[in-house]
Design a protein around this motif. Structure first.
Motif, PDB file in Angstrom:
ATOM      1  N   VAL A  68      71.784   9.104   1.668  1.00 34.26           N
ATOM      2  CA  VAL A  68      71.116   9.745   0.535  1.00 34.26           C
ATOM      3  C   VAL A  68      70.028  10.643   1.099  1.00 34.26           C
ATOM      4  O   VAL A  68      69.119  10.177   1.790  1.00 34.26           O
ATOM      5  N   PHE A  69      70.123  11.931   0.815  1.00 33.22           N
ATOM      6  CA  PHE A  69      69.118  12.882   1.271  1.00 33.22           C
ATOM      7  C   PHE A  69      68.132  13.166   0.145  1.00 33.22           C
ATOM      8  O   PHE A  69      68.523  13.283  -1.020  1.00 33.22           O
ATOM      9  N   HIS A  70      66.863  13.287   0.504  1.00 38.29           N
ATOM     10  CA  HIS A  70      65.811  13.581  -0.469  1.00 38.29           C
ATOM     11  C   HIS A  70      65.220  14.952  -0.181  1.00 38.29           C
ATOM     12  O   HIS A  70      65.132  15.366   0.988  1.00 38.29           O
ATOM     13  N   SER A  71      64.792  15.629  -1.233  1.00 32.69           N
ATOM     14  CA  SER A  71      64.067  16.884  -1.044  1.00 32.69           C
ATOM     15  C   SER A  71      62.660  16.573  -0.580  1.00 32.69           C
ATOM     16  O   SER A  71      62.215  15.415  -0.573  1.00 32.69           O
ATOM     17  N   SER A  72      61.924  17.632  -0.225  1.00 36.57           N
ATOM     18  CA  SER A  72      60.559  17.440   0.264  1.00 36.57           C
ATOM     19  C   SER A  72      59.562  17.235  -0.857  1.00 36.57           C
ATOM     20  O   SER A  72      58.398  16.950  -0.607  1.00 36.57           O
ATOM     21  N   GLY A  73      59.982  17.407  -2.107  1.00 36.41           N
ATOM     22  CA  GLY A  73      59.096  17.116  -3.234  1.00 36.41           C
ATOM     23  C   GLY A  73      57.921  18.049  -3.348  1.00 36.41           C
ATOM     24  O   GLY A  73      56.775  17.628  -3.445  1.00 36.41           O
ATOM     25  N   THR A  74      58.193  19.368  -3.354  1.00 36.57           N
ATOM     26  CA  THR A  74      57.111  20.350  -3.374  1.00 36.57           C
ATOM     27  C   THR A  74      56.537  20.568  -4.767  1.00 36.57           C
ATOM     28  O   THR A  74      55.476  21.158  -4.909  1.00 36.57           O
ATOM     29  N   THR A  75      57.202  20.095  -5.802  1.00 32.53           N
ATOM     30  CA  THR A  75      56.745  20.387  -7.165  1.00 32.53           C
ATOM     31  C   THR A  75      56.297  19.134  -7.903  1.00 32.53           C
ATOM     32  O   THR A  75      56.370  19.049  -9.112  1.00 32.53           O
ATOM     33  N   GLY A  76      55.823  18.145  -7.174  1.00 31.77           N
ATOM     34  CA  GLY A  76      55.346  16.935  -7.835  1.00 31.77           C
ATOM     35  C   GLY A  76      55.892  15.704  -7.157  1.00 31.77           C
ATOM     36  O   GLY A  76      56.436  15.740  -6.060  1.00 31.77           O
ATOM     37  N   GLY A  77      55.726  14.561  -7.828  1.00 34.21           N
ATOM     38  CA  GLY A  77      56.123  13.299  -7.235  1.00 34.21           C
ATOM     39  C   GLY A  77      57.619  13.096  -7.154  1.00 34.21           C
ATOM     40  O   GLY A  77      58.105  12.375  -6.288  1.00 34.21           O
ATOM     41  N   ASP A 114      65.903   8.868  12.884  1.00 33.44           N
ATOM     42  CA  ASP A 114      65.357   7.516  12.778  1.00 33.44           C
ATOM     43  C   ASP A 114      63.943   7.525  12.213  1.00 33.44           C
ATOM     44  O   ASP A 114      63.482   6.537  11.643  1.00 33.44           O
ATOM     45  N   THR A 115      63.253   8.664  12.336  1.00 33.18           N
ATOM     46  CA  THR A 115      61.925   8.821  11.738  1.00 33.18           C
ATOM     47  C   THR A 115      62.017   9.366  10.319  1.00 33.18           C
ATOM     48  O   THR A 115      61.213   9.017   9.456  1.00 33.18           O
ATOM     49  N   ALA A 116      62.995  10.229  10.076  1.00 32.68           N
ATOM     50  CA  ALA A 116      63.172  10.857   8.762  1.00 32.68           C
ATOM     51  C   ALA A 116      64.617  10.642   8.299  1.00 32.68           C
ATOM     52  O   ALA A 116      65.419  11.579   8.289  1.00 32.68           O
ATOM     53  N   PRO A 117      64.967   9.412   7.903  1.00 38.21           N
ATOM     54  CA  PRO A 117      66.368   9.110   7.563  1.00 38.21           C
ATOM     55  C   PRO A 117      66.891   9.831   6.336  1.00 38.21           C
ATOM     56  O   PRO A 117      68.103   9.933   6.151  1.00 38.21           O
ATOM     57  N   HIS A 118      65.983  10.324   5.465  1.00 37.05           N
ATOM     58  CA  HIS A 118      66.423  10.993   4.245  1.00 37.05           C
ATOM     59  C   HIS A 118      66.333  12.518   4.338  1.00 37.05           C
ATOM     60  O   HIS A 118      66.497  13.204   3.330  1.00 37.05           O
TER      61      HIS A 118
END
Length: 333
Positions: free
Chosen positions: A85-94, A136-140
């Motif tokens: 599961v990849f996550h965005s960096s969340g630049t527009t809020g939580g 391993d540091t940024a799995p998403h």
């Protein structure tokens, strides 16, 4: 042949005559699969009256708003069966976007990453060094996954500036340095005017975006630093444009080069009010159609603005503040 194998054959770096089915045929087949198995997306399509029974062109496949990845699990298999599961960096809020990968989707993603990079930089590009945290540091992080898939060597951590300084000073052959814009600014600030002339033939790739993690600089200033501090000509500097919601990337060369896509990724520029194609020469919202997006949705309407470039591809104009996107009925549900 299964749909995933046909998609893999189309994406792999083969001659066009060997690709088999056309982009449109594969896009319509993938749309039918995602409509049948991705229930939030199915509701969006039904609300628009656009289903596999009525859609006959790839341009008419409903594009899900990128913001839907924040609210819904846009996946064709149960979340428990997803291996990544990849996550965005969340630049527009939580809230952050989530892109679910099944086993088949992950393997297709790897094929797309390698084929797209080879298409942009050749089948045997220089040694790849990354100013990014490893998986391993940024799995998403989809970007870290991309660089790991491409065989990058990661230079990251509390001593990353010293590590990169040592690595650059010891280079004897050309290389490719890949990093986010804010990572590059942090490195240049940390090394306080030092110069690290790279071997002839070296390349620099930046991803743009600062996200409040460094001081912001104009692209022209950043590329001037690449020339001044690394002795890499602007023509050997590239920009990568991607999203956690997409599995394929665009690349552009130099300060003004257009964003160019591989054959399995097509883009439309849409009028933000009507949702139809923008008038030629006028900016529009970018909607991407990515055949490598197997487990989520192949069509994504972004909140980024662009304009067509006469050389091919498009120029990225940044975010569209306050744009009301079509397709928000999905969010209303």
């Amino acid at each position: 042949m299964s749909l995933t194998n046909e998609l893999a054959a189309f994406i792999s770096p083969l001659a066009p005559a060997e690709r088999g089915n056309s982009f449109e045929v594969l896009a319509l087949r993938l749309f039918a699969y995602q409509y049948a198995h991705n229930l939030p997306y199915q509701r969006l399509c039904n609300g628009r009256g656009q289903t596999p029974e009525t859609v006959t062109r790839w341009q008419d496949i409903p594009a899900a708003p990128a913001s839907a990845f924040k609210r819904f699990a846009l996946t064709c298999v149960p979340e428990s069966e997803c291996v990544k599961v990849f996550h965005s960096s969340g630049t527009t809020g939580g809230e952050t976007s989530r892109h679910f990968m099944s086993v088949d989707a992950r393997e297709l993603y790897k094929i797309s990453l390698k084929a797209g990079y080879a298409r942009a930089f050749g089948p045997e590009p220089p040694r790849l060094l990354a100013l990014m945290p490893p998986t391993d540091t940024a799995p998403h992080s989809s970007l870290s996954f991309m660089l790991e898939t491409l065989g990058a060597e990661f230079l990251w951590g509390e001593s990353s500036a010293d590590q990169l300084r040592h690595t650059l000073a010891s280079l004897s052959a050309s290389c490719t340095l890949f990093g986010t814009a804010f990572a590059w600014v942090n490195f240049f600030d940390a090394t306080q005017g030092e110069c690290f002339p790279l071997p002839e033939g070296s390349l620099v790739i930046e991803t743009g975006g600062f996200k409040g993690r460094s001081r912001e600089v104009e692209k022209s200033e950043l590329y001037a630093l690449f020339t001044e501090r690394l002795e890499v000509a602007t023509a050997h500097c590239f920009s990568e444009y991607g999203m956690s919601e997409l599995t394929s990337q665009f690349y552009s060369q130099g300060l003004t080069g257009p964003k160019l896509a591989p054959p399995w990724l097509k883009t439309r520029l849409l009028d933000p009010v009507t949702g139809t194609d923008a008038v030629p020469g006028q900016p529009g919202l970018l909607a991407h159609y990515d055949l490598a997006n197997y487990n989520s949705v192949l069509a994504i309407q972004t909140e980024d603005r662009g304009v067509w470039d006469e050389r091919g591809g498009f120029q990225l104009l940044g975010r569209a503040p306050g744009a009301v996107l079509r397709g928000c009925s999905l969010l209303a549900e």
